[in-house]
Enzyme design. Sequence first.
Site, PDB file in Angstrom:
ATOM      1  N   LYS A  54      -1.768 -12.335  -3.313  1.00 54.58           N
ATOM      2  CA  LYS A  54      -0.366 -12.716  -3.110  1.00 54.58           C
ATOM      3  C   LYS A  54      -0.274 -13.780  -2.016  1.00 54.58           C
ATOM      4  CE  LYS A  54       1.554  -8.305  -4.592  1.00 54.58           C
ATOM      5  NZ  LYS A  54       2.047  -6.989  -4.203  1.00 54.58           N
ATOM      6  N   GLN A  98       3.364  -3.171   0.170  1.00 57.24           N
ATOM      7  CA  GLN A  98       2.296  -2.858  -0.795  1.00 57.24           C
ATOM      8  C   GLN A  98       2.165  -1.339  -0.951  1.00 57.24           C
ATOM      9  OE1 GLN A  98       0.493  -5.215  -2.644  1.00 57.24           O
ATOM     10  NE2 GLN A  98      -0.125  -3.362  -3.726  1.00 57.24           N
ATOM     11  N   ASP A 121      10.522  -7.908  -5.453  1.00 56.17           N
ATOM     12  CA  ASP A 121       9.843  -7.101  -6.477  1.00 56.17           C
ATOM     13  C   ASP A 121      10.854  -6.603  -7.518  1.00 56.17           C
ATOM     14  OD1 ASP A 121       7.097  -6.924  -6.246  1.00 56.17           O
ATOM     15  OD2 ASP A 121       7.165  -5.391  -4.671  1.00 56.17           O
TER      16      ASP A 121
END
Length: 302
Positions: A54, A98, A121
């Site tokens: 990422k 995460q 997200d």
Amino acid sequence: MSAKLIKGTEIREEILEEITAEVKEIKEKHGVVPGLVTILVGQNPASISYVTLKIKTANRVGFKEIQDNQSETVSEADLLALIDRYNNDDSINGILVQLPLPKHIDEKKVLNAIDPDKDVDGFHPVNVGRLMIGGDEVKFPPCTPAGIQEMIVRAGVETSGAEVVVVGRSNIVGKPIANMMLQKGPGANSTVTVVHTRTRDLAAHCLRADILIVAAGVPGLVKPEWIKPGACVIDVGVNRVGEKVSEKTGKKIAVLKGDVDFDAAREIAGAITPVPGGVGPMTITMLMKNTLKSLKFSLGLA
Ligand code: NAD
């Protein structure tokens, strides 16, 4: 005849180039770039490798990237305070935590603490609700489903009026992609069926699909005889079925297989995604797109 391959690796390059160009233009006109923070708790090796990818991608497209590593023992209260700090930091447009988090931390509480307008997200209940309403309400479509839709559109597959069958009803893939494909609008307007473990005749449903999206996590679940000739098949499944030695590095790597019997399906479908190299590369790409979108919302450009 062999199906057209829809390659996520190629579509990813196209989209990342588009994002890079747009970031450059916004920087020149407005003097700002998208800011993305990635919060990693502990040292889970899989999490480290996701986060590293990422970060690498964010740097490539010209974002400001903050990697905030927290110890395995960080308290829930401290993590919530950290999120609150980033929620109030105007230079941050996207906040990622995460998963998985250590057992002493309530994941739901942490994810729900992220400002929905920085939830790139797209998992916050507010964003799930926005996705359900559709149209202008949608801010951040969840990344894997957004990648799937983007692949279908960029492959030139007609979605309007198409029979879409989604195998799987998870909150991160099945339910959101089903919801997205039935909305009114471009890349959607489909007639959608969702099938799952309690569905009576899986094969009969799949066989009706003009677009078959499979996200079950069962290697080779979809047999070639379940596929309508000429259909577009999107295989979301990523299943580790063994190990092999990489020709490039000489190191042991996982052998990955999708949820569709690829070799046989390829001879029947009109278009199909491979595993690996299909949907996989799209998730982080769409995360970058959502983060850019978040900055554009804050500048009144979207
Ligand atoms: P999940 O386990 O949360 O959900 C799987 C769904 O499939 C469930 O709703 C279940 O009812 C259904 N299912 C399972 N077995 C079935 C069967 N035999 N018949 C009918 N339905 C069945 O999984 P998920 O998180 O949605 O992920 C699905 C797959 O997609 C996994 O292989 C995962 O690794 C992969 N995935 C890939 C990406 C990516 O490439 N970026 C992202 C997310 C998930």
